[in-house]
Write a protein that holds these residues in place. Sequence first.
Motif: not given
Length: 119
Positions: A1-28
Amino acid sequence: MIDYDKYRRAIEQHYTDRCTISRVIELEKPSGETVQDFSPAYLDQPCQLSQKALAVNDQTEAQNNIAYETKLFIAPELTILQGDEVTVKHVERELTFVAGEPYLYPTHQEVVLQRKGAA
């Protein structure tokens, strides 16, 4: 069985960037009128930007267009929609892209981004 939590932590150690995600929303409005507004869905998320294809120089007499594709690696629980605007802080630069359809994995998601602009 794959330990996805361990694998994810290993991947995220390589994240060196930061981002903001925006989208169009409808407001009343209080008047009952519905308007569209551009709003951030996620702020300052850890991620990793990777170049998918080399930049294409599309120079004309009036301007020098740039277009290339990159891939964004980010947490799988974030909902990223095709057409969202993704602004990434990458190597002391801020770059803006349009998101393609994300591809989900148990440990991360990959989103093809398209950057177009004039140099």
